[in-house]
Design a protein around this motif. Structure first.
Motif, mmCIF file in Angstrom:
data_model
loop_
_atom_site.group_PDB
_atom_site.id
_atom_site.type_symbol
_atom_site.label_atom_id
_atom_site.label_comp_id
_atom_site.label_asym_id
_atom_site.label_seq_id
_atom_site.Cartn_x
_atom_site.Cartn_y
_atom_site.Cartn_z
ATOM 1 N N ARG A 44 64.688 4.405 -59.010
ATOM 2 C CA ARG A 44 65.769 4.326 -59.420
ATOM 3 C C ARG A 44 66.687 3.704 -58.124
ATOM 4 N N LYS A 45 67.404 2.972 -57.880
ATOM 5 C CA LYS A 45 67.938 2.378 -56.751
ATOM 6 C C LYS A 45 69.405 2.002 -56.229
ATOM 7 N N LEU A 46 69.758 2.192 -55.959
ATOM 8 C CA LEU A 46 71.189 1.926 -54.854
ATOM 9 C C LEU A 46 71.307 1.419 -53.833
ATOM 10 N N LYS A 47 72.287 0.031 -53.583
ATOM 11 C CA LYS A 47 72.534 -0.614 -53.149
ATOM 12 C C LYS A 47 73.477 -0.559 -51.881
ATOM 13 N N GLY A 48 73.565 -0.973 -50.901
ATOM 14 C CA GLY A 48 74.565 0.506 -49.665
ATOM 15 C C GLY A 48 74.035 0.185 -48.474
ATOM 16 N N LYS A 49 75.007 0.933 -46.987
ATOM 17 C CA LYS A 49 74.483 0.331 -46.126
ATOM 18 C C LYS A 49 73.504 1.293 -45.558
ATOM 19 N N ASN A 50 72.876 1.500 -44.756
ATOM 20 C CA ASN A 50 71.681 1.261 -44.141
ATOM 21 C C ASN A 50 72.374 3.171 -43.183
ATOM 22 N N PRO A 51 71.560 3.802 -42.907
ATOM 23 C CA PRO A 51 70.769 4.097 -42.542
ATOM 24 C C PRO A 51 70.256 4.516 -44.360
ATOM 25 N N GLY A 52 69.155 3.728 -45.241
ATOM 26 C CA GLY A 52 68.923 4.231 -46.796
ATOM 27 C C GLY A 52 68.609 6.150 -46.537
ATOM 28 N N ILE A 53 68.999 6.545 -47.821
ATOM 29 C CA ILE A 53 68.023 7.477 -47.900
ATOM 30 C C ILE A 53 66.930 7.781 -49.347
ATOM 31 N N VAL A 54 66.097 7.893 -49.283
ATOM 32 C CA VAL A 54 65.262 8.231 -49.918
ATOM 33 C C VAL A 54 64.387 9.858 -50.513
ATOM 34 N N PHE A 55 64.817 9.768 -51.397
ATOM 35 C CA PHE A 55 63.819 11.360 -51.414
ATOM 36 C C PHE A 55 62.435 10.959 -52.623
ATOM 37 N N LEU A 56 61.507 11.748 -52.384
ATOM 38 C CA LEU A 56 59.829 12.236 -52.191
ATOM 39 C C LEU A 56 60.267 13.825 -52.942
ATOM 40 N N GLY B 32 78.888 5.621 -49.764
ATOM 41 C CA GLY B 32 78.287 4.040 -49.744
ATOM 42 C C GLY B 32 77.216 3.380 -49.523
ATOM 43 N N HIS B 33 76.321 4.644 -49.020
ATOM 44 C CA HIS B 33 75.010 4.597 -48.702
ATOM 45 C C HIS B 33 73.580 4.137 -49.366
ATOM 46 N N ALA B 34 73.022 3.369 -48.853
ATOM 47 C CA ALA B 34 71.575 3.071 -49.812
ATOM 48 C C ALA B 34 71.132 4.218 -50.466
ATOM 49 N N PHE B 35 70.426 4.103 -51.757
ATOM 50 C CA PHE B 35 69.467 5.420 -52.046
ATOM 51 C C PHE B 35 68.218 4.884 -53.261
ATOM 52 N N VAL B 36 67.428 5.747 -53.464
ATOM 53 C CA VAL B 36 66.241 5.887 -53.870
ATOM 54 C C VAL B 36 65.567 6.758 -54.455
ATOM 55 N N ARG B 37 65.688 7.325 -55.485
ATOM 56 C CA ARG B 37 64.442 8.355 -55.949
ATOM 57 C C ARG B 37 63.285 7.870 -56.548
ATOM 58 N N PHE B 38 62.292 8.156 -57.107
ATOM 59 C CA PHE B 38 61.333 7.863 -57.693
ATOM 60 C C PHE B 38 60.144 8.844 -58.085
ATOM 61 N N ASP B 39 59.468 7.993 -59.347
ATOM 62 C CA ASP B 39 57.946 9.238 -59.705
ATOM 63 C C ASP B 39 56.666 8.923 -59.064
ATOM 64 N N TYR B 40 56.028 10.037 -59.065
ATOM 65 C CA TYR B 40 54.731 9.522 -58.372
ATOM 66 C C TYR B 40 54.193 8.448 -59.759
ATOM 67 N N THR B 41 53.016 8.905 -59.360
ATOM 68 C CA THR B 41 52.000 7.699 -59.855
ATOM 69 C C THR B 41 51.376 8.619 -60.852
ATOM 70 N N GLY C 195 65.426 -2.334 -44.567
ATOM 71 C CA GLY C 195 66.022 -0.776 -43.815
ATOM 72 C C GLY C 195 65.998 -0.015 -43.114
ATOM 73 N N PRO C 196 66.670 0.887 -42.427
ATOM 74 C CA PRO C 196 65.309 2.026 -42.167
ATOM 75 C C PRO C 196 65.886 2.922 -42.930
ATOM 76 N N GLN C 197 65.279 3.728 -42.938
ATOM 77 C CA GLN C 197 66.092 4.893 -44.075
ATOM 78 C C GLN C 197 65.296 6.630 -43.417
ATOM 79 N N ILE C 198 66.246 7.522 -44.784
ATOM 80 C CA ILE C 198 65.930 9.630 -43.695
ATOM 81 C C ILE C 198 64.963 8.974 -45.445
ATOM 82 N N LEU C 199 64.425 9.948 -44.507
ATOM 83 C CA LEU C 199 63.618 10.585 -45.910
ATOM 84 C C LEU C 199 63.633 11.462 -45.966
ATOM 85 N N VAL C 200 63.732 11.991 -47.420
ATOM 86 C CA VAL C 200 63.792 13.410 -47.535
ATOM 87 C C VAL C 200 63.593 13.888 -48.674
ATOM 88 N N GLY C 201 61.931 15.092 -48.378
ATOM 89 C CA GLY C 201 60.823 15.286 -49.082
ATOM 90 C C GLY C 201 61.095 16.722 -49.234
#
Length: 293
Positions: free
Chosen positions: A57-69, A92-101, A132-138
């Motif tokens: 699931r992805k939200l478009k927005g400003k950078n840095p974006g956030i990716v949740f692991l 208004g920042h970009a965000f991505v969350r996803f499921d591993y295989t 663009g550049p991302q902050i990874l949250v693991g």
């Protein structure tokens, strides 16, 4: 109208006056915030050649974006992941969350998965989904994977936020078992790890998973990551001791490393105040990155 939208977005967090100040700051960030507030992520799939499709699931927005692991046996619908999406939406920042295989809504068989395959999943999301550049949250195992992603894609990773990072910990724990127990696990081909997080009382991992994970150990040598790093760990973590975050801080090359120990925090860091702390930390990090550019 902007103020009303922000009030709705931050209603969950109004138990704290300091949190309200963060919300108030987001109001001043312009009309983009109104658009972000109305935006909702939808379930999408990333097709990969010769590999199962990944759900995200992805939200478009400003950078840095956030990716949740997410962590082991978790998915992109955890409380932390959803809270972070709401936070990014409000700013208004970009965000991505996803499921591993093999996890959640992604294709694949979890019994055939490895740390190496999930590492490839993270890199695919960075390469094909995040912009663009991302902050990874693991979180937990996701924190281990974020280290590998930061090494492999330094140009894409602006900063790291680790929550109860489980770097090397499955391998370390296995190697601390009595030799006769390890031999029994090898013969059976399965390791049942005790846990309080499900009804079965254990997680089942193939022995092959542990052996493959040995190829991805991170804490034995200096870790060539130079970006800002925030490590959050609960001192009541019964799964991964907080000392692992201390060891990680010593191993990374970056000198811009902060360790935040939460005395009452448990492994999943899913209580309301835990999530507040995570979001405060990311918000401060976003402001810090702006001053560095």
């Amino acid at each position: 109208m902007a103020a009303a939208a922000s009030a709705g977005a931050w209603a969950l967090w109004r138990g704290s006056s300091s949190w309200s100040s963060v919300a108030a700051r987001s109001v001043s960030r312009g009309s983009l915030q109104q658009l972000a507030y109305r935006q909702k992520s939808s379930l999408s799939f990333l097709s990969q050649p010769d590999r199962p499709a990944l759900a995200y699931r992805k939200l478009k927005g400003k950078n840095p974006g956030i990716v949740f692991l997410p962590g082991l046996n978790s998915n992109m619908n955890s409380q932390k992941a959803i809270a972070l999406e709401e936070f990014c939406k409000s700013l208004g920042h970009a965000f991505v969350r996803f499921d591993y295989t093999g996890c959640g809504s992604s294709e694949g068989n979890i019994k055939e998965c490895t740390v190496g395959k999930w590492r490839k999943d993270v890199l695919a999301v960075l390469d094909e989904v995040a912009e663009g550049p991302q902050i990874l949250v693991g979180s937990s195992l996701g924190g281990w994977l974020m280290l590998h992603a930061a090494i492999a894609r330094p140009e894409k990773v602006a900063a790291l936020v680790g929550v109860a990072v489980a770097a090397d910990y499955l391998v370390t724990t296995f190697n601390q078992l009595p030799i006769e127990v390890r031999k029994e696990i090898e013969e059976k081909g399965e390791w049942k790890i005790p846990t309080n997080h499900n009804e079965d009382g254990f997680y089942s991992l193939p022995y092959s998973f542990i052996k493959e994970a040995e190829n991805h150990l991170s804490l034995n040598n200096p870790i060539p990551i130079t970006c800002p790093i925030k490590l959050i760990h609960g001192m009541k973590d019964e799964d991964v001791p907080w000392q692992v975050s201390m060891q990680l801080a010593e191993r990374v090359v970056s000198t811009d490393v902060d360790i935040i120990l939460r005395k009452a925090g448990h492994h999943r860091m899913k209580e309301k105040d835990d999530i507040k702390l995570i979001v405060y930390t990311i918000d401060d990090l976003i402001d810090k990155l702006k001053t560095l550019t």
